[in-house]
Design an enzyme around this catalytic site. Structure first.
Site, PDB file in Angstrom:
ATOM      1  N   LYS A  26       0.841  -1.215   0.000  1.00 42.08           N
ATOM      2  CA  LYS A  26       0.000   0.000   0.000  1.00 42.08           C
ATOM      3  C   LYS A  26       0.870   1.256   0.000  1.00 42.08           C
ATOM      4  O   LYS A  26       0.630   2.184  -0.770  1.00 42.08           O
ATOM      5  CB  LYS A  26      -0.931  -0.037   1.218  1.00 42.08           C
ATOM      6  CG  LYS A  26      -1.852   1.164   1.319  1.00 42.08           C
ATOM      7  CD  LYS A  26      -3.119   0.840   2.069  1.00 42.08           C
ATOM      8  CE  LYS A  26      -2.914   0.761   3.570  1.00 42.08           C
ATOM      9  NZ  LYS A  26      -2.723   2.071   4.206  1.00 42.08           N
ATOM     10  N   ARG A 127      -8.767  12.221  12.392  1.00 45.08           N
ATOM     11  CA  ARG A 127      -7.327  12.006  12.637  1.00 45.08           C
ATOM     12  C   ARG A 127      -6.558  13.333  12.632  1.00 45.08           C
ATOM     13  O   ARG A 127      -6.922  14.267  11.908  1.00 45.08           O
ATOM     14  CB  ARG A 127      -6.769  11.033  11.593  1.00 45.08           C
ATOM     15  CG  ARG A 127      -7.395   9.651  11.766  1.00 45.08           C
ATOM     16  CD  ARG A 127      -6.890   8.664  10.759  1.00 45.08           C
ATOM     17  NE  ARG A 127      -5.498   8.314  11.001  1.00 45.08           N
ATOM     18  CZ  ARG A 127      -4.819   7.475  10.222  1.00 45.08           C
ATOM     19  NH1 ARG A 127      -5.393   6.940   9.165  1.00 45.08           N
ATOM     20  NH2 ARG A 127      -3.573   7.190  10.499  1.00 45.08           N
ATOM     21  N   SER A 172       6.884   9.140  12.310  1.00 42.62           N
ATOM     22  CA  SER A 172       5.847   9.047  11.281  1.00 42.62           C
ATOM     23  C   SER A 172       6.418   9.189   9.881  1.00 42.62           C
ATOM     24  O   SER A 172       6.949  10.240   9.508  1.00 42.62           O
ATOM     25  CB  SER A 172       4.773  10.115  11.504  1.00 42.62           C
ATOM     26  OG  SER A 172       3.959  10.208  10.354  1.00 42.62           O
ATOM     27  N   GLN A 174       4.604   9.255   7.296  1.00 41.54           N
ATOM     28  CA  GLN A 174       3.722  10.152   6.544  1.00 41.54           C
ATOM     29  C   GLN A 174       4.184  11.591   6.694  1.00 41.54           C
ATOM     30  O   GLN A 174       4.212  12.359   5.731  1.00 41.54           O
ATOM     31  CB  GLN A 174       2.279   9.994   7.025  1.00 41.54           C
ATOM     32  CG  GLN A 174       1.715   8.619   6.676  1.00 41.54           C
ATOM     33  CD  GLN A 174       0.330   8.373   7.230  1.00 41.54           C
ATOM     34  OE1 GLN A 174      -0.231   9.239   7.896  1.00 41.54           O
ATOM     35  NE2 GLN A 174      -0.208   7.211   6.964  1.00 41.54           N
ATOM     36  N   ASP A 324       1.811  -1.072  11.846  1.00 46.27           N
ATOM     37  CA  ASP A 324       0.490  -1.507  11.374  1.00 46.27           C
ATOM     38  C   ASP A 324       0.141  -2.935  11.806  1.00 46.27           C
ATOM     39  O   ASP A 324      -0.940  -3.438  11.500  1.00 46.27           O
ATOM     40  CB  ASP A 324       0.422  -1.405   9.843  1.00 46.27           C
ATOM     41  CG  ASP A 324       0.443   0.049   9.382  1.00 46.27           C
ATOM     42  OD1 ASP A 324       0.046   0.932  10.169  1.00 46.27           O
ATOM     43  OD2 ASP A 324       0.867   0.304   8.243  1.00 46.27           O
ATOM     44  N   LYS A 351      -4.595   5.925  14.723  1.00 42.22           N
ATOM     45  CA  LYS A 351      -4.652   5.218  13.434  1.00 42.22           C
ATOM     46  C   LYS A 351      -6.096   5.237  12.924  1.00 42.22           C
ATOM     47  O   LYS A 351      -6.895   6.036  13.370  1.00 42.22           O
ATOM     48  CB  LYS A 351      -4.110   3.795  13.603  1.00 42.22           C
ATOM     49  CG  LYS A 351      -2.626   3.753  13.902  1.00 42.22           C
ATOM     50  CD  LYS A 351      -1.824   4.254  12.710  1.00 42.22           C
ATOM     51  CE  LYS A 351      -0.339   4.329  13.002  1.00 42.22           C
ATOM     52  NZ  LYS A 351       0.398   5.005  11.927  1.00 42.22           N
TER      53      LYS A 351
HETATM   54  C1  S3P Z   1       2.452   4.848   6.262  1.00 45.19           C
HETATM   55  C2  S3P Z   1       2.978   5.236   7.458  1.00 45.19           C
HETATM   56  C3  S3P Z   1       2.441   4.800   8.753  1.00 45.19           C
HETATM   57  C4  S3P Z   1       1.501   3.610   8.609  1.00 45.19           C
HETATM   58  C5  S3P Z   1       0.554   3.762   7.461  1.00 45.19           C
HETATM   59  C6  S3P Z   1       1.314   3.916   6.164  1.00 45.19           C
HETATM   60  C7  S3P Z   1       3.060   5.350   5.011  1.00 45.19           C
HETATM   61  O1  S3P Z   1       1.712   5.867   9.320  1.00 45.19           O
HETATM   62  O2  S3P Z   1       0.788   3.412   9.796  1.00 45.19           O
HETATM   63  O3  S3P Z   1      -0.301   2.644   7.344  1.00 45.19           O
HETATM   64  O4  S3P Z   1       2.779   4.806   3.927  1.00 45.19           O
HETATM   65  O5  S3P Z   1       3.853   6.301   5.096  1.00 45.19           O
HETATM   66  P1  S3P Z   1       2.437   7.009  10.237  1.00 45.19           P
HETATM   67  O6  S3P Z   1       3.310   7.799   9.360  1.00 45.19           O
HETATM   68  O7  S3P Z   1       1.300   7.808  10.790  1.00 45.19           O
HETATM   69  O8  S3P Z   1       3.169   6.244  11.294  1.00 45.19           O
END
Ligand code: S3P
Length: 444
Positions: A26, A127, A172, A174, A324, A351
């Site tokens: 993903k 969120r 994080s 993200q 995750d 989450k």
């Molecule tokens: C992700 C980062 C994670 C993860 C999410 C996918 C990504 O989140 O939990 O399912 O693709 O960068 P966080 O950055 O909030 O930890």
């Protein structure tokens, strides 16, 4: 059959057996669409995960001017607009359930002189977005968010972003990725300094699309720096299989009375393999064989069979690399002998659901002793199959739904989930793949 928006029950089965190709990762799928949309030229992507979250990122990229076309199952073609070529969307960008899609896209749009409205479903709208809004505002983007820094929000980007040096307070990927993607549009060098390393797919894929990036490692930190206004060139790439999705099927094998499952083409990356490390320490004895590379990532075949498992204290250092996988760890721990303790995982509260609360109630309704902690949870293992028999509230969280269905394959009594629709966000073939290895999943 697709998992539909219905109640599903997972019945105990004597055997879990077979070989499955893991669905596309993903995280890598989102990034492939984003970077292909920003590149100059036409990219070809195969193995793309066609889950709802990723499809929404594709739709958003189209609304911003890229030409995104599906050629066949998992095969996509994207004609990019160039790193400064996005146009303002005419409608709100709807990211559905996806934290990754929305937060990474905020970084992308921040570097363009355009305005976009971001909306999402009830879970995403609850969120926290300030973790991205604050650094992007420091760089010069203007964000009008709903109260508490949430969606819906309107982001106005700028062609003149200021580079920053940022140390995110949360581990994080993200946040790191949003800043690096914004840094692509800034004048100068933008750095993100992490004290706990998070998944590095953005860095790897940016390099794969020809961007120059430097990574500096110190004893207690890792700093990634990107120089702005670089050109990305279109690529042909294959998305490797998702270790987070593979974890569900492998766990079904581990807890089964007679389990043996192989997952092919799984991404292998130290920022993602925390669950596999932990289950090995619990006694799983997983098999792993290198099978090549895809999209700048190593790929392996993973194999798991029935194993007696011992509870453990999950080391805090491994938490980001399995962020995750805590719902499925909760299930595994309930079959183990002894206590499993999770700490230093407060991020689970924000989450797709409050995953600490959701995991503990999933276990309790199935007769397992479990307790919440502010930053984790404790599970008393049953030393074999837990009672089961519960109706699990998924809180619209795909990973809670899949974990509960895995539990039902080997608990003493069937496990039911209140809703299966969200499974579409990350693993549309989950029900089919589980049935292929012997699970008995039925609409209740
Ligand atoms: C992700 C980062 C994670 C993860 C999410 C996918 C990504 O989140 O939990 O399912 O693709 O960068 P966080 O950055 O909030 O930890």
């Amino acid at each position: 059959m697709k998992a539909c928006s219905s109640v599903i029950t997972s019945y105990p089965v004597p055997r879990i057996f077979g070989s499955v190709r893991a669905p596309g990762d993903k995280s890598c799928s989102h990034r492939a669409l984003l970077l292909a949309g920003l590149a100059s030229g036409t990219s070809e992507i195969s193995g793309l995960l066609e889950g709802e979250d990723v499809l929404r990122t594709g739709d958003a990229m189209s609304a911003l001017g890229a030409q995104v076309e599906r050629l066949g199952l998992g095969n996509w073609q994207v004609k990019g607009v160039g790193t400064d070529g996005l146009r303002a969307p005419t409608n709100a960008l709807d990211f559905g359930n996806s934290g990754t899609g929305s937060r990474l896209m905020m970084g992308v749009i921040a570097g363009h002189p355009i305005k976009a409205q971001f909306v999402g479903d009830a879970s995403l709208s609850a969120r926290p977005m300030n973790r991205v809004i604050h650094p992007l505002s420091d760089m010069g983007a203007v964000v009008e968010a709903s109260s508490g820094g949430r969606l819906p929000l309107i982001l106005t980007g700028s062609s003149n972003l200021k580079p920053i040096v940022y140390a995110p307070p949360h581990a994080s990927a993200q946040v790191k990725s949003a800043i690096l993607l914004a840094g692509l549009g800034a004048s100068g060098a933008t750095s993100v300094r992490e004290t706990r390393m998070t998944r590095d797919h953005t860095e790897r894929m940016l390099m794969g699309f020809g961007a120059e990036l430097s990574v500096m490692r110190e004893a207690d930190a890792r700093t990634v720096t990107i120089v702005g206004r670089q050109r990305l060139s279109a690529q042909k790439l294959t998305v490797p299989g998702d270790p987070s999705s593979a974890a569900f099927l492998l766990t079904a094998a581990l807890i089964s009375p007679d389990g043996d499952v192989t997952l092919e083409g799984v991404l292998s990356n130290e920022t993602r393999d925390g669950y596999f490390q932990v289950v090995d320490r619990m006694g799983a004895g997983l098999g792993a064989e290198e099978v090549g590379e895809a999209a700048g990532e190593r790929m392996i075949t993973l194999q798991a069979s029935t194993a007696p498992l011992q509870g453990l204290d999950v080391p805090e250092a491994v938490v980001p690399a399995m962020i995750d996988e805590f719902p499925i760890l909760g299930v595994l721990a309930s079959f183990a002998t002894g206590t499993t303790r999770v700490t230093g995982a407060g991020e689970l509260r924000v989450k797709e659901s409050d995953r600490i609360g959701a995991v503990v109630s999933m276990l309790r309704v199935n007769g397992v002793e479990a307790e919440e902690r502010e930053d984790g949870f404790i599970v008393e293992g049953c030393g074999g199959p837990p009672p089961g028999g519960g109706l699990v509230e998924t809180h619209h969280d795909h990973r809670i739904a899949m974990s509960a269905l895995v539990m039902g394959t080997a608990a003493k009594a069937p496990v039911t989930i209140d809703e299966a629709a969200m499974i579409q966000t990350s693993y549309p073939a989950f029900v089919d793949d589980m049935r292929a290895i012997g699970a008995d999943l039925r609409p209740a």
